[in-house]
Write an enzyme that holds these catalytic residues in place. Structure first.
Site, PDB file in Angstrom:
ATOM      1  N   LYS A 208       0.827  -1.213   0.000  1.00 50.53           N
ATOM      2  CA  LYS A 208       0.000   0.000   0.000  1.00 50.53           C
ATOM      3  C   LYS A 208       0.856   1.255   0.000  1.00 50.53           C
ATOM      4  CE  LYS A 208      -4.350  -1.597   1.989  1.00 50.53           C
ATOM      5  NZ  LYS A 208      -5.247  -1.549   3.128  1.00 50.53           N
TER       6      LYS A 208
ATOM      7  N   LYS B  68      -4.623 -10.777  -6.219  1.00 51.25           N
ATOM      8  CA  LYS B  68      -5.878 -11.141  -5.553  1.00 51.25           C
ATOM      9  C   LYS B  68      -7.014 -10.186  -5.939  1.00 51.25           C
ATOM     10  CE  LYS B  68      -5.496  -8.416  -1.449  1.00 51.25           C
ATOM     11  NZ  LYS B  68      -5.921  -8.136  -0.134  1.00 51.25           N
TER      12      LYS B  68
ATOM     13  N   LYS C 277     -10.726  -4.858  -3.271  1.00 50.46           N
ATOM     14  CA  LYS C 277     -11.671  -3.733  -3.189  1.00 50.46           C
ATOM     15  C   LYS C 277     -11.101  -2.474  -3.819  1.00 50.46           C
ATOM     16  CE  LYS C 277     -12.458  -4.501   1.423  1.00 50.46           C
ATOM     17  NZ  LYS C 277     -12.573  -4.100   2.769  1.00 50.46           N
TER      18      LYS C 277
HETATM   19  P1  TYM Z   1     -10.328  -6.455   4.451  1.00 52.65           P
HETATM   20  O1  TYM Z   1     -11.416  -5.491   4.741  1.00 52.65           O
HETATM   21  O2  TYM Z   1      -9.275  -6.070   3.481  1.00 52.65           O
HETATM   22  O3  TYM Z   1     -10.918  -7.829   3.965  1.00 52.65           O
HETATM   23  C1  TYM Z   1     -11.933  -8.482   4.664  1.00 52.65           C
HETATM   24  C2  TYM Z   1     -11.755  -9.989   4.628  1.00 52.65           C
HETATM   25  O4  TYM Z   1     -11.812 -10.473   3.287  1.00 52.65           O
HETATM   26  C3  TYM Z   1     -10.662 -11.274   3.025  1.00 52.65           C
HETATM   27  N1  TYM Z   1     -10.291 -11.103   1.613  1.00 52.65           N
HETATM   28  C4  TYM Z   1     -10.125 -12.110   0.759  1.00 52.65           C
HETATM   29  N2  TYM Z   1     -10.226 -13.442   0.898  1.00 52.65           N
HETATM   30  C5  TYM Z   1     -10.002 -14.203  -0.189  1.00 52.65           C
HETATM   31  N3  TYM Z   1      -9.681 -13.690  -1.405  1.00 52.65           N
HETATM   32  C6  TYM Z   1      -9.552 -12.364  -1.589  1.00 52.65           C
HETATM   33  N4  TYM Z   1      -9.254 -11.867  -2.787  1.00 52.65           N
HETATM   34  C7  TYM Z   1      -9.789 -11.505  -0.479  1.00 52.65           C
HETATM   35  N5  TYM Z   1      -9.752 -10.156  -0.312  1.00 52.65           N
HETATM   36  C8  TYM Z   1     -10.069  -9.932   0.976  1.00 52.65           C
HETATM   37  C9  TYM Z   1      -9.603 -10.736   3.965  1.00 52.65           C
HETATM   38  O5  TYM Z   1      -8.575 -11.676   4.183  1.00 52.65           O
HETATM   39  C10 TYM Z   1     -10.404 -10.449   5.196  1.00 52.65           C
HETATM   40  O6  TYM Z   1     -10.604 -11.620   5.957  1.00 52.65           O
HETATM   41  N6  TYM Z   1      -7.351  -5.984   8.417  1.00 52.65           N
HETATM   42  C11 TYM Z   1      -8.542  -6.598   7.931  1.00 52.65           C
HETATM   43  C12 TYM Z   1      -9.776  -6.257   8.757  1.00 52.65           C
HETATM   44  C13 TYM Z   1      -9.606  -6.479  10.224  1.00 52.65           C
HETATM   45  C14 TYM Z   1      -9.652  -7.733  10.889  1.00 52.65           C
HETATM   46  C15 TYM Z   1      -9.482  -7.431  12.270  1.00 52.65           C
HETATM   47  C16 TYM Z   1      -9.812  -9.045  10.465  1.00 52.65           C
HETATM   48  C17 TYM Z   1      -9.431  -5.514  11.163  1.00 52.65           C
HETATM   49  N7  TYM Z   1      -9.351  -6.080  12.383  1.00 52.65           N
HETATM   50  C18 TYM Z   1      -9.447  -8.435  13.217  1.00 52.65           C
HETATM   51  C19 TYM Z   1      -9.787 -10.050  11.431  1.00 52.65           C
HETATM   52  C20 TYM Z   1      -9.613  -9.741  12.771  1.00 52.65           C
HETATM   53  C21 TYM Z   1      -8.808  -6.138   6.511  1.00 52.65           C
HETATM   54  O7  TYM Z   1      -8.366  -5.099   6.100  1.00 52.65           O
HETATM   55  O8  TYM Z   1      -9.643  -6.918   5.821  1.00 52.65           O
END
Ligand code: TYM
Length: 341
Positions: free
Chosen positions: A113, A195, A198
């Site tokens: 990022k 991957k 978003k």
């Molecule tokens: P975020 O918002 O980027 O993504 C949310 C969840 O979706 C999963 N994910 C994917 N899984 C499979 N293939 C993909 N292409 C893909 N893109 C996204 C992510 O792995 C995630 O599970 N830091 C985290 C949010 C967070 C969090 C937490 C998660 C904040 N605190 C505590 C677990 C526990 C994040 O930015 O996810």
């Protein structure tokens, strides 16, 4: 015996897509039956990159609606907004005193990022994994269901928990990640080496959960495929690491599309191969579009039927439910570090 606890969250930014569903939410829906479950809309994380206040306000409700429409049941699970429980930010501060700058500099997601904006990287983006560690540790979480891209953040959470426990005595539970092989890394439709994301520049990278039927069909038609014509699932051994972009042997684009098909239809990849034996990519893609549309239609009906008011009530009730847990843990932490309560 009391149930084990799971915690997970999603940022209210960008368009939630099939990767978020298949990598994370789909597992949450299943796990909520057997675990004490907490799901968060992580608004504090979302502002680590610039956000428009009006848009983020809408997105927070939108993400909560997505949780509910996917099948998260507020009777079984607590759903809440991260900033409604200020203990997250407070614990993050305390953990900040234990984390090493060099550890955060190694975070792949931070490197990716920040590469786009070297001069303007904010402190929040750098500190993002520590806030995530606070989210998880505050609730004595045992299991964290996520996609593969979050594994490194769970690893640093474990490191910080162990470090705190060693220094101040047993306080935090050491969490384990939960990932599924097929769903852990859904790739971009426009590039199977990256991957589904978003924040992708092209809308042809992802299928948003709110995409229209027409958009789904158009995006799948345009999805990149591999050379050859045969519908073949090339199953390389999974590589649970953060190397990005990754290059896979075999047919990575087709493997990704078959994974999506398989996870949404509950058919095994081999059954899908058999179903399309002797048929070409065009026919397979039409079938896949049908499967995706069949999944999205009832989801979107539920999503559209939810009102902002009822969702806000659920989020407030969720915060009420988890706040005592967060407060208790933070008090324990404060006592141990020597604060006067
Ligand atoms: P975020 O918002 O980027 O993504 C949310 C969840 O979706 C999963 N994910 C994917 N899984 C499979 N293939 C993909 N292409 C893909 N893109 C996204 C992510 O792995 C995630 O599970 N830091 C985290 C949010 C967070 C969090 C937490 C998660 C904040 N605190 C505590 C677990 C526990 C994040 O930015 O996810």
């Amino acid at each position: 015996m009391s149930k084990q606890r799971i915690f997970s969250g999603i940022q209210p930014s960008g368009n939630l897509h099939l990767g978020n569903y298949l990598g994370a939410i789909k597992n949450w829906v299943k796990l909520q039956n057997d675990f004490d479950s907490i799901f968060c809309v992580v608004d504090l994380h979302a502002i680590t990159v610039p956000q428009d206040p009006e848009k983020i306000r809408k997105k927070i409700i939108e993400v909560a609606k997505i949780y509910l429409a996917c099948g998260i049941d507020p009777k079984k699970s607590a759903i809440f907004i991260q900033s409604h429980v200020p203990e997250h930010a407070e614990l993050c501060w305390i953990l900040n005193t234990l984390v090493k700058i060099s550890e955060l500099e190694r975070m792949t997601q931070f490197k990716d990022k920040s590469a786009k904006n070297k001069e303007g990287v904010g402190m929040g983006l750098f500190d993002y994994p520590v806030l995530m560690a606070a989210d998880i540790l505050l609730y004595d979480t045992q299991v964290v269901p996520v996609g593969e891209d979050q594994l490194q953040h769970i690893e640093i959470t474990r490191t910080l928990a162990n470090r705190f426990n060693k220094k101040f005595g047993e306080t935090f539970v050491i969490p384990e990640p939960f990932i599924t092989r097929e769903g852990m890394r859904i790739m971009g439709l426009d590039d199977p080496a990256k991957k589904m994301s978003k924040s992708a520049e092209s809308e042809y990278n992802y299928i948003a959960l709110t995409d229209s039927e027409e958009a789904v069909r158009r995006k799948i038609k345009k999805a990149v495929t591999d050379s050859g014509t045969e519908i073949k699932y090339t199953d390389d051994p999974p590589r649970v690491d953060e190397a990005s972009p990754r290059v896979e042997a075999g047919k990575p684009a087709l493997k990704n599309l078959i994974n999506i098909y398989s996870l949404l239809s509950d058919k095994k990849p081999q059954e899908i191969e058999e179903l399309y034996a002797g048929k070409g990519y065009a026919e397979f893609k039409e079938g896949l579009a049908e499967v995706v549309v069949d999944f999205l239609r009832p989801f979107q009906e539920k999503y559209n039927a939810l009102t902002d008011e009822e969702v806000l009530k659920i989020l407030q009730a969720g915060a009420e439910k988890v706040r005592p847990l967060a407060r208790k843990k933070l008090e324990e932490v404060k006592k141990k570090v020597g604060f006067i309560l």
